[in-house]
Design an enzyme around this catalytic site. Structure first.
Site, PDB file in Angstrom:
ATOM      1  CB  SER A  47      -0.962   0.008   1.194  1.00  0.00           C
ATOM      2  OG  SER A  47      -2.017  -0.884   0.961  1.00  0.00           O
TER       3      SER A  47
ATOM      4  CG  PHE B   9      -9.838 -13.152   4.278  1.00  0.00           C
ATOM      5  CD1 PHE B   9     -10.242 -14.072   5.240  1.00  0.00           C
ATOM      6  CD2 PHE B   9     -10.773 -12.220   3.827  1.00  0.00           C
ATOM      7  CE1 PHE B   9     -11.535 -14.070   5.720  1.00  0.00           C
ATOM      8  CE2 PHE B   9     -12.070 -12.213   4.306  1.00  0.00           C
ATOM      9  CZ  PHE B   9     -12.452 -13.139   5.254  1.00  0.00           C
TER      10      PHE B   9
ATOM     11  CE1 TYR C 285      -4.961   2.327   3.919  1.00  0.00           C
ATOM     12  CE2 TYR C 285      -5.590   0.108   3.284  1.00  0.00           C
ATOM     13  CZ  TYR C 285      -4.707   1.167   3.218  1.00  0.00           C
ATOM     14  OH  TYR C 285      -3.570   1.072   2.462  1.00  0.00           O
ATOM     15  CB  SER C 286     -12.072   1.032   1.330  1.00  0.00           C
ATOM     16  OG  SER C 286     -12.585   0.280   0.243  1.00  0.00           O
ATOM     17  CG  ASN C 287      -6.766  -2.150  -0.220  1.00  0.00           C
ATOM     18  OD1 ASN C 287      -5.704  -1.547  -0.262  1.00  0.00           O
ATOM     19  ND2 ASN C 287      -7.076  -2.974   0.774  1.00  0.00           N
TER      20      ASN C 287
ATOM     21  N   GLY D 173       2.726  -0.800   4.190  1.00  0.00           N
ATOM     22  CA  GLY D 173       2.156  -1.590   3.117  1.00  0.00           C
ATOM     23  C   GLY D 173       2.466  -3.058   3.257  1.00  0.00           C
TER      24      GLY D 173
END
Length: 430
Positions: A113, A174, A218-220, A356
């Site tokens: 990240s 995941f 937090y969102s990718n 990250g």
């Protein structure tokens, strides 16, 4: 306006050291011989610091050794710079468990990240050029793409207040136990090629965490969309724009943003997953699953130069620099988030950067607000082991290298960065 926190499974502030079933194209998985339990991996210290390195008064070698002491990481290395000069560099662990090759502190690694900071910098350069406005709705630039896109601003994508579901929190991305980790290591999903449209579709299949602007999460998904915005406005991929605007001008010769290439070129450490029969090499994977949220590869030297240029004012005008550091709270009194950068106060004043990760790799890049001092750290968490000890090791390296002799003692000194990295402490996932 009420500012709420969205609760989700714990994840470090990156693309998921614990998200191993990320469907990531390429070569064969190498499963090592049953022997080498990680705790038995030899620790290979770096060469003694050169005289010019010792002048900086920094030595975090003991902190690097902590990464491999309990067998939860195979390797760690870091570099500290002050005023553009390297003042310390160290390494610990083993780069390749098959050959016993020592860690090279100048090697390449996946940065996860930290990629977001490169992407947000390009977005802010487009703002300076009048091609993008931060408070415009996403719908203006990507019509019909984002549900409720008329109510979500570009700024809310970049600072994670959009409320959009993080596609990497979908169960397909995941692992839950050794069986699912094994499926990812040996199965097809590790090599799967993704288009950005596929990734955001996974996120949009879930309800948002909250209404736009009414929380922080937090969102990718936000940064995959940011990459799509860059393509729409420039006609080039976000990778091409990052290379053209940042990598080439700063001569970051070891920094690349691959699309689907599965390997890491040049000297690098290997990444591993823990299976019953021994470590499985997971260095090769398809990084398209990360896209603009985290598919970069770099070195500690390149990352430090990037941080120095960004916070030293060489990449953005003052107006956009101010927007970069205009933060929102993350739910902890110690950490805040700007546009692709985080601010954390972990004992010696506010520091700026990002962390990250991608399966088998972890990264930290933090430094001072003026770009004069920074530390870049890479480590290889051993997937399938308890990573809790690594959080403390990361924080200790940051405190030792950035706070130095002024580093305070006790748990409070670690509260800022550990809260930022450990969402369970603040009730939000990064």
């Amino acid at each position: 306006m009420a500012f709420v926190q969205a609760h989700a499974p714990r994840r470090l502030g990156r693309l998921g050291v614990r998200l191993a079933a990320v469907a990531l194209a390429g070569a064969t998985v190498v499963t090592l011989a049953p022997a080498a339990a990680m705790a038995a991996a030899p620790a290979t210290p770096t060469a003694p610091a050169r005289s010019e390195d010792r002048k900086g008064g920094v030595d975090a070698q003991a902190e690097l050794q902590a990464f491999i002491a309990d067998g939860s990481s195979t390797a760690a290395f870091a570099e500290v710079r002050q005023d553009g000069r390297r003042i310390w560099r160290g390494a610990a662990g083993t780069a390749d468990l098959t050959t016993g090759q020592p860690v090279r502190p100048d090697g390449r690694f996946r940065i996860g990240s930290v990629t977001k900071t490169f992407v947000s910098t390009v977005a802010l350069q487009l703002v300076a050029e009048g091609k993008l406005r931060l408070d415009d709705p996403v719908e203006r630039y990507l019509p019909g793409v984002v549900p409720n896109g008329g109510a979500i601003s570009v700024r809310q994508l970049l600072n994670h207040t959009s409320g959009l579901f993080d596609y990497l929190e979908d169960p397909q991305f995941f692992y839950r136990d050794e069986a699912s980790l094994r499926d990812w290591v040996h199965g097809a999903s590790r090599w799967q090629d993704y288009r950005p449209e596929q990734l955001i579709a996974v996120g949009f299949a879930h309800p948002p965490y909250f209404a736009p602007g009414e929380g922080w999460k937090y969102s990718n998904t936000n940064y995959v969309l940011a990459g799509m915005l860059i393509r729409k406005l420039t006609g080039n991929s976000w990778q091409r724009e990052v290379e053209r605007r940042i990598v080439k001008p700063l001569h970051l010769d070891d920094t690349v943003f691959p699309r689907s290439e599965t390997g890491v070129r040049g000297p690098h450490t290997h990444a591993y997953a823990k299976l019953a029969e021994g470590p499985a090499d997971i260095t090769r994977l398809n990084p398209s699953v990360a896209d603009a949220a985290g598919n970069g590869i770099s070195t500690t030297a390149d990352l430090n130069r990037f941080h120095a240029a960004l916070f030293g004012g060489k990449l953005l005008r003052p107006a956009e620099q101010a927007e970069l550091k205009r933060t929102v709270p993350t739910g902890s009194g110690h950490s805040f988030y700007g546009l692709g950068v985080a601010q954390a106060d972990f004992g010696c004043g506010p520091l700026w950067g990002h962390d990250g990760g991608i399966p088998g790799w972890g990264t930290l890049l933090f430094g001072t607000a003026d770009g004069k001092r920074q530390v870049a750290l890479s480590y290889n968490p051993y997937e399938g082991t308890d990573p809790s000890g690594l959080d403390a090791a990361v924080v200790d390296v940051a405190i030792k290298t950035l706070c130095g002799t002024s580093a305070p003692a006790g748990a409070d000194a670690r509260a800022g960065l550990s809260a930022l990295r450990n969402p369970s402490a603040v009730g939000a996932a990064r």
